[in-house]
Enzyme design. Structure first.
Site: not given
Ligand code: RUB
Length: 332
Positions: A130, A199
């Site tokens: 991701c 998340d």
């Molecule tokens: C995003 C995702 C990221 C976390 C952490 O999912 O799973 O790994 O949100 O991101 P989506 P961050 O694309 O469905 O929102 O470290 O930027 O908070």
């Protein structure tokens, strides 16, 4: 009646739901900014009406996506800081509080990056899933320390956030190998770390992150590759302290299978005679959960701005930061 929620809040909520604004930290930042916009533009003439509008704005933002706890944590933080006896005072304190939230968020990411960078050695290869700003902060800090890194980037179906990760890494000059999700096990032997964000983190140290993270972590354990989760403390899910589980978002099946693709699979020769419209009872089900839960035993370390923790001990930090406060100050 006057509209309580300013249009800019509605458009932020729409952008979060449509994933134009995405990623747990970025969603939290946008939500705090939207509450400041609400405070600025509120047509309220009484403190009670101002607070009502602020709660309505927070509900609009809260209802966009269920899994990233940074969103309710941001809303709770800003709403708790709305203080004053006049509309003017309430306006100013809400804007201040939203700004301090956003500053803290950025600062926490930088601090976390510096801590996470200590785990990365010169010449290491990280395998990512991701797109996570917290995970990338660790890479950025390691690069600033003069370490050379390489990355294997999983594309991350169905939304391909791996492309965002690849673009950022290339901008920093990191050599990137992009792979399909199914190739992860084959490439794990070439990786020194699995590096992902989160998340939400549950009280038992479970990591809730993009679908596919748990399979990746299990395979990494099998291959002996350590799994590092970069998650600042707004990712800690206070409700899980009292045994609640984290809601996993399911998204539209068209992200996985377009109407056209579905039509090409549907057979008029099927024994049940199914040839209905997309979404109808045609015997073909598509499921699209956006996140999964990685049990703590597959995670080596959770890196936060408060230090690194084995997942099983994250509950201590969670209690310290959140106590047993799980109120919803945006409730009507
Ligand atoms: C995003 C995702 C990221 C976390 C952490 O999912 O799973 O790994 O949100 O991101 P989506 P961050 O694309 O469905 O929102 O470290 O930027 O908070």
């Amino acid at each position: 009646a006057e509209p309580e929620v300013v249009p800019a809040v509605e458009s932020t909520a729409d952008a979060i739901a449509a994933m134009e604004i995405r990623g747990a930290a970025t969603i939290a930042d946008a939500a705090a900014a939207a509450l400041a916009t609400q405070a600025e533009g509120s047509p309220a003439e009484t403190p009670a009406a101002f607070r009502r509008g602020l709660r309505a704005a927070a509900r609009t933002l809260y209802e966009t996506r269920p899994t990233a706890v940074s969103l309710p944590n941001a809303l709770r933080y800003v709403l708790r800081g709305a203080d004053g006896d006049t509309v003017g005072e309430l306006r100013a304190s809400t804007i201040d509080r939203a700004e301090s939230f956003r500053r803290d968020l950025e600062h926490a990411r930088e601090t976390l990056g510096g801590i996470g960078a200590n785990r990365l050695r010169d010449g290491d290869v990280v395998l990512t899933h991701c797109h996570s700003t917290d995970a990338l902060a660790c890479v950025e800090a390691a690069l600033e320390d003069g370490k050379a890194l390489e990355a294997i980037v999983k594309e991350t179906r169905p939304r391909k956030q791996g492309h965002i990760t690849a673009a950022q890494l290339r901008e920093w000059g990191v050599p990137v190998t992009l792979i399909v999700d199914g190739a992860a096990r084959r490439y794990l032997d070439a990786a020194d770390h699995v590096l992902v964000g989160a998340d939400s983190i549950a009280a038992d140290g479970s990591v809730i992150n993009k679908i596919g993270t748990s399979g990746l972590a299990v395979t990494a354990r099998e291959r002996g590759v350590p799994v590092m989760v970069a998650a600042q403390t707004i990712k800690l899910h206070p409700d899980t302290l009292t045994g609640h589980t984290v809601a996993i978002e399911t998204r539209d099946e068209r992200e996985v299978l377009s109407d056209e693709e579905r039509a090409s699979i549907r057979s008029s020769d099927a024994p049940d005679g199914s040839a209905g419209e997309p979404g109808s009872e045609d015997g073909l089900t598509v499921e699209n959960p956006a996140f999964d839960v990685t049990p703590p035993r597959y995670v080596d370390a959770i890196v936060t701005e408060r230090g690194q923790f084995p997942p099983e001990s994250i509950v201590t930090l969670m209690r310290e930061l959140f106590g047993d406060t799980t109120d919803e100050p945006w409730a009507e």
